[in-house]
Scaffold this active site. Sequence first.
Site, PDB file in Angstrom:
ATOM      1  CG  HIS A 113      -5.758  -2.183   8.868  1.00 30.30           C
ATOM      2  ND1 HIS A 113      -5.914  -0.972   9.510  1.00 30.30           N
ATOM      3  CD2 HIS A 113      -4.420  -2.323   8.696  1.00 30.30           C
ATOM      4  CE1 HIS A 113      -4.727  -0.421   9.693  1.00 30.30           C
ATOM      5  NE2 HIS A 113      -3.806  -1.223   9.219  1.00 30.30           N
ATOM      6  CD  GLU A 163      -8.689   1.003   7.971  1.00 34.46           C
ATOM      7  OE1 GLU A 163      -8.564   0.017   8.716  1.00 34.46           O
ATOM      8  OE2 GLU A 163      -8.231   2.122   8.259  1.00 34.46           O
ATOM      9  CG  ASN A 168      -8.754  -1.499  12.125  1.00 37.42           C
ATOM     10  OD1 ASN A 168      -7.834  -2.133  11.631  1.00 37.42           O
ATOM     11  ND2 ASN A 168      -9.254  -0.409  11.560  1.00 37.42           N
ATOM     12  CG  ASP A 215      -0.286  -0.428   2.510  1.00 38.21           C
ATOM     13  OD1 ASP A 215       0.947  -0.360   2.583  1.00 38.21           O
ATOM     14  OD2 ASP A 215      -1.000  -0.820   3.446  1.00 38.21           O
TER      15      ASP A 215
HETATM   16  C1  GLP Z   1      -0.353   0.322   8.503  1.00 35.82           C
HETATM   17  C2  GLP Z   1       0.018  -0.508   7.289  1.00 35.82           C
HETATM   18  C3  GLP Z   1      -0.245  -1.971   7.546  1.00 35.82           C
HETATM   19  C4  GLP Z   1       0.398  -2.383   8.858  1.00 35.82           C
HETATM   20  C5  GLP Z   1      -0.190  -1.580   9.984  1.00 35.82           C
HETATM   21  C6  GLP Z   1       0.343  -1.966  11.348  1.00 35.82           C
HETATM   22  O1  GLP Z   1      -1.717   0.498   8.597  1.00 35.82           O
HETATM   23  N1  GLP Z   1      -0.685  -0.107   6.121  1.00 35.82           N
HETATM   24  O2  GLP Z   1       0.262  -2.736   6.465  1.00 35.82           O
HETATM   25  O3  GLP Z   1       0.201  -3.747   9.070  1.00 35.82           O
HETATM   26  O4  GLP Z   1       0.112  -0.225   9.724  1.00 35.82           O
HETATM   27  O5  GLP Z   1       1.511  -1.260  11.611  1.00 35.82           O
HETATM   28  P1  GLP Z   1       2.486  -1.528  12.833  1.00 35.82           P
HETATM   29  O6  GLP Z   1       3.307  -2.705  12.434  1.00 35.82           O
HETATM   30  O7  GLP Z   1       3.281  -0.284  12.937  1.00 35.82           O
HETATM   31  O8  GLP Z   1       1.647  -1.781  14.022  1.00 35.82           O
END
Ligand code: GLP
Length: 239
Positions: free
Chosen positions: A136, A141, A134, A67
Amino acid sequence: MVVRVFESPEQVSTACAMLFASQVISNPRAVLGLATGSSPIGTYQQLINWYNEDILDFSEATSFNLDEYVGIPESNECSYHCFMQNQLFHGINLKASYLPDGNSKDMRGACRNYDKAIKKAGGIDLQLLGIGRNGHIGFNEPSDAFSFGTQVVTLTPSTIDANRRFFDEHEEVPSMAISMGVGTIMASRRVVMIAMGDDKQDAVYGAVKGPVTPHLPASILQMHQDCILLCDRKAAAQL
Ligand code: GLP
C-alpha cells in the site's frame, strides 16, 4: 521507475533528505508531500539538522500529508498529526502544513476539501512515500481498482497488525483512515519512495517487477514519469 540500492537505512534517509533539500533550495515555494511510518523518520531528522545549520529554509514551503486515522483525536500521541509535529514540524519552519481531517462530521466533505486545497496550492512538487508490507501507498490498500482522490478507507488486518506497534497494549488500533488517493499521488510532479528492511522485500519486488495492479497499489508507480525508489539491501533482496 529509477531504483537506487544503498547499504544501510541511514544512507537511504540521507539520499531522500537530499532530494527534499534540493527541491526546497531550487524552489523555495515548493509543495511537499509527506508521509508517516518509521521509514521517513531518518529523513526528517536530517532535514531538521540542515535547517538548524541554516542550510535549509522552509519558510515559503507548504506540505500536505498522505493520510490520517479516522476517529482518533489529533492530540492523541498515535495520530499522524502528533507524529508529524514530533518528528518534523517542531524542528523546521514550514509556512503551512496540512493533514487530512480524520474527525470531520462530514468525511466526504473533508475528502473533497483536501483535494481542493492541494489543487489550490498548485499540486505536489515532490511526494514522499513509504510502502506497506502489502504494497500500500498512503493508506491505499490492495483492492480491485485504483482510487482517485482523497477517500475514507478500511484498513486490512495486515496493516492494522503492522500499526499495532505504535499503540499502547490496551489501545484499539484504528481500522479506518482518510488517505490521499492513488490519482493524487500519481499527479505529483516527482515521487520518491523509500523502503528499508526484510519485511518490505515482497512489496518492493511487486512494486518494481510485478504487473501494474491495484492488488499491489505501489506497482502503479512504474507508470509515473519521475519516480525514484531508494531502498536498502534488505528491502531490495529480491530485485
Ligand atoms: C502506514 C502509512 C504509510 C506507510 C506505512 C509503512 O501504513 N500510512 O504511509 O508507508 O505505514 O510504514 P513503515 O515505514 O513504518 O513501515
